[in-house]
Write a protein that holds these residues in place. Structure first.
Motif, PDB file in Angstrom:
ATOM      1  N   ARG A  75     -91.247 -44.821  -6.339  1.00 39.51           N
ATOM      2  CA  ARG A  75     -91.293 -44.472  -4.915  1.00 39.51           C
ATOM      3  C   ARG A  75     -92.623 -43.806  -4.573  1.00 39.51           C
ATOM      4  N   TYR A 100     -95.254 -46.296  -3.313  1.00 37.70           N
ATOM      5  CA  TYR A 100     -95.126 -46.632  -1.895  1.00 37.70           C
ATOM      6  C   TYR A 100     -95.676 -45.506  -1.028  1.00 37.70           C
ATOM      7  N   GLU A 101     -95.411 -44.280  -1.417  1.00 35.28           N
ATOM      8  CA  GLU A 101     -95.890 -43.138  -0.637  1.00 35.28           C
ATOM      9  C   GLU A 101     -97.402 -43.050  -0.637  1.00 35.28           C
ATOM     10  N   ILE A 112     -86.791 -48.578   2.127  1.00 35.15           N
ATOM     11  CA  ILE A 112     -87.669 -47.763   1.283  1.00 35.15           C
ATOM     12  C   ILE A 112     -87.789 -46.354   1.861  1.00 35.15           C
ATOM     13  N   LEU A 148     -96.310 -49.443   2.649  1.00 31.30           N
ATOM     14  CA  LEU A 148     -95.152 -50.336   2.605  1.00 31.30           C
ATOM     15  C   LEU A 148     -95.581 -51.777   2.853  1.00 31.30           C
ATOM     16  N   ASN A 196     -88.790 -52.158   4.587  1.00 28.41           N
ATOM     17  CA  ASN A 196     -89.502 -50.908   4.857  1.00 28.41           C
ATOM     18  C   ASN A 196     -88.547 -49.801   5.279  1.00 28.41           C
ATOM     19  N   SER A 222     -94.823 -49.466 -12.461  1.00 29.72           N
ATOM     20  CA  SER A 222     -94.024 -50.594 -11.988  1.00 29.72           C
ATOM     21  C   SER A 222     -93.613 -51.458 -13.169  1.00 29.72           C
ATOM     22  N   PHE A 282    -101.076 -53.233  -4.672  1.00 23.74           N
ATOM     23  CA  PHE A 282    -100.693 -52.285  -5.709  1.00 23.74           C
ATOM     24  C   PHE A 282    -101.384 -52.570  -7.040  1.00 23.74           C
ATOM     25  N   LEU A 323     -98.413 -57.015  -0.831  1.00 22.62           N
ATOM     26  CA  LEU A 323     -98.065 -55.704  -1.369  1.00 22.62           C
ATOM     27  C   LEU A 323     -98.362 -55.621  -2.863  1.00 22.62           C
TER      28      LEU A 323
END
Length: 245
Positions: free
Chosen positions: A154, A157-158, A73, A162, A70, A110, A179, A175
């Motif tokens: 990225r 993640y935002e 990232i 995380l 984390n 991804s 996602f 995670l």
């Protein structure tokens, strides 16, 4: 071409981290390599600092490997983020080139590929994780992509957060579930071995830890408001059997 950031968490990794660092340095596509060290007492930091491609190094106490990830990232500036553990290494020098090519399509959020487990001296493959294409209900049948091969924008993640530090060793599973299943980000399969992982590392659990992880796997579904099939949690470790043959 999208910029890539690679996060590597280290702790007393002096004996193995050089192969990880070399594998990133030798890529045909360069990347921002960020090292998050847990306060190593051995020569890890000296080894890391001998590699000029490393962009950022942080060394301080943390709350485990996912906390370190984390932190990495949060420091990353690349459009795409990958995680490479200190005892793992890329299978060849074109891995990040393949990843970069996939992300030239703006609709791809991804990607992931195949993973090989190798002996500690990296001379023999002991397990081959051929991930295959993800389908709508893949996770419900015990499937998951190999996390060391999982690259994510990225911006994902935002938007979606995380690693959840309350999930223990299942934090990577949670995670990816969050996602790919809950938030339905897009993904692309690269049909190549992307990462080689040494046996005996943090991700290679004992039977006792695997049973604990199964409970955390179930919790991963619960915290996301998802309901697995009755056999989902049992099917997940059973799918690994075929990887040994």
């Amino acid at each position: 071409m999208p910029d890539i950031s690679i996060i590597t968490a280290t702790y007393n990794s002096a004996t193995l981290v050089s192969s990880c660092l070399t594998s990133v340095q030798s890529q045909t596509t360069s990347a921002q390599h960020i090292i998050i060290d847990g306060g190593s007492k051995d020569a890890t930091l000296e080894t890391v600092r001998s590699f000029p491609h490393v962009a950022k190094v942080v060394s301080e106490t943390d709350h485990g490997i996912y906390d370190a990830m984390n932190k990495g990232i949060a420091l990353a500036t690349g459009d795409v983020i990958g995680i490479l553990n200190s005892d793992d290494f890329y299978a060849d020098n074109q891995v990040l080139e393949r990843v970069s090519d996939v992300f030239t399509d703006p609709s791809v959020d991804s990607c992931y590929g195949d993973l090989q487990y190798v002996t500690p001296d990296a001379t023999k493959v002991v397990r081959h994780w051929r991930a295959g294409q993800m389908h709508e209900r893949s996770f419900y049948w015990g499937w998951m992509p190999p996390h060391p091969t999982f690259f994510v924008r990225r911006s994902v993640y935002e938007r979606f957060g995380l690693f959840n530090l309350n999930l223990g060793s299942a934090a990577d599973y949670e995670l990816m579930l969050r996602f790919l299943v809950k938030n339905r980000i897009t993904t692309s399969y690269i049909p190549h071995v992307l990462v080689k992982m040494r046996t005996g590392g943090a991700s290679n659990a004992s039977l006792k830890n695997r049973l604990k992880a199964n409970a955390m796997d179930r919790k991963a579904w619960s915290v996301n408001g998802l309901k697995p099939y009755p056999w989902t949690i049992i099917a997940k470790p059973l799918r690994k059997v075929g990887q040994f043959f």
